[in-house]
Design an enzyme around this catalytic site. Sequence first.
Site, PDB file in Angstrom:
ATOM      1  N   ASP A 282     -29.141  -5.145  43.022  1.00  0.00           N
ATOM      2  CA  ASP A 282     -28.164  -4.049  42.959  1.00  0.00           C
ATOM      3  C   ASP A 282     -28.899  -2.727  42.770  1.00  0.00           C
ATOM      4  O   ASP A 282     -29.596  -2.540  41.769  1.00  0.00           O
ATOM      5  CB  ASP A 282     -27.207  -4.288  41.792  1.00  0.00           C
TER       6      ASP A 282
ATOM      7  N   HIS B  16     -24.263  -3.917  45.787  1.00  0.00           N
ATOM      8  CA  HIS B  16     -23.668  -3.426  44.551  1.00  0.00           C
ATOM      9  C   HIS B  16     -22.403  -4.204  44.221  1.00  0.00           C
ATOM     10  O   HIS B  16     -21.438  -4.180  44.978  1.00  0.00           O
ATOM     11  CB  HIS B  16     -23.347  -1.936  44.715  1.00  0.00           C
TER      12      HIS B  16
ATOM     13  N   SER C 180     -18.740  -1.642  38.202  1.00  0.00           N
ATOM     14  CA  SER C 180     -19.622  -0.486  38.132  1.00  0.00           C
ATOM     15  C   SER C 180     -19.268   0.398  36.934  1.00  0.00           C
ATOM     16  O   SER C 180     -19.279  -0.069  35.800  1.00  0.00           O
ATOM     17  CB  SER C 180     -19.555   0.259  39.458  1.00  0.00           C
TER      18      SER C 180
END
Length: 527
Positions: free
Chosen positions: A467, A495, A241
Amino acid sequence: MSGAGRSARTRPLLAALAGLVALALSLGGCALGPVVSGSDPNSGVADDFDPTQGVPAELQQFYGQQLDWSDCGDGADCAALTLPLDWSQPQGDTVSVALARKAADGSGHHRALVMNPGGPGAPALQYATDKSYRDYFFGSALQREFDIVTFDPRGVAGKSTPVRCVDAQQMDHYLYDLPAAPRGTPAYIAEAEASSKAFGAACQANTGPLLGHVDTASVARDLDVLRAALGQPQLDYLGYSYGTRIGATYADLFPDRVGAFVLDGAVDPSLSAEDMLVEQVGGFESAARSFLQNCVSNASCPFTGTADEAATQLAALIGGLDQHPLSVPDGRQLGSDTMVTAISSALYSRSQWGALARAITSVSQGDARGAMALADQYNSRSADGTYEDNSTEVLTAVNCIDLPADQTPEGVQRLNERIRAAGPVFGQFQANGTAMCSGWPVPPTAAPHKVSATGSAPIMVIGTTGDPATPYAWAQSLADQLDHGFLVTNVGEGHTAYNSMASVCITRAVERFLVAGEQPADGLRCE
């Protein structure tokens, strides 16, 4: 503090903490296909490695420091790294960054794999110091071959020099209080901006000069000192991320020091704050549609009819909380903004869809406790009213300094129109999303830009098609920007993709690449 805090906190990068919300647990596999061999990463460090070679004289004290590791439980060691507060003035004040390391399970000398779980603002030490975290986020192949190293970036509370803004009670007001003015009105916007300005002023007063130096480029420079202190000519790195933004920035600054790099759930550094927010609202909108499509096929679903009809019902339920908020036993109220936070929290992982359906059912029956628990999970708020970390403060500080936003009335109006178009369900509740940086006390130090990392080793970029927090298009874009980037696609929801319990196909691809430098065939898609 103003009750518009939650609206003010809506931001370009939602709290993509790859360990605080369970990752998607799709167990589908796929064949890797032919393997293309890349350059084999270092199997060890030369005895004559000099971490200060080629380093400017004013930085040698940092690059040459020796880490003082000490036992910190569960088989791990901890240490602290000393770094310049301001990289442009290395002779000035310093900051401390906390480190944790779990030595490899195998015998002999091992490379270090540095991991960052995201955020901005996610604490990371537990990924090395807690066996349950290690076993979940690192497969046995990585634990056998690498010393697992994690770090709390500058600003993250714990043992690193932290960003400090408000106490727990003030944070409750900032995140959960209801706006006084009707949504979308000039008074509502002014309220949100005033709340953000007051929050920023508190951050400046309680943090001091560090507030202007928590930008991603500074963290990437910190990472290079960590590489040297670990005795590694090149950095091996696994970033999730926001951790992909750190990794991509590092690769662009130090391409010749890139070892084996995996960037999972990629952030696109070329996007403006406005574009990022619009695309992320679209990502959560799409994830909500997938949830609703699944939900209406179950008898226990709180909605009826088609997925489109369920979306209309969901929007009405959220909007109704503006006029009729629900109270929970501790006195807080569940309004529309907090309900959106609760839904967003659960959409990070398909494994939480059941909890989300139950929370929505309870809200429709007048019980807000389940939804508030999901919002608290997202905000790192404990049941006793304390906050587990300072992720809200760090996330706001980093995004406001990394991503300048147009705060003019015309810019705000333009953004609101785009957000509403991107998300029929969420858009109306995410409008004015860049207000969190309105009146921020330190100016931005960066701007959107493409990264190329010219001359680096190959870099694996992973994107998941469903996602919500880092849309798949971002991974496609980052892989295309990097001169030696290549894309691996995880077809599914949730995610990020890699961990020891996720797709067998993704796990194999990541571990072969990190351990042996083996690149999968171009265009690998894991179903």
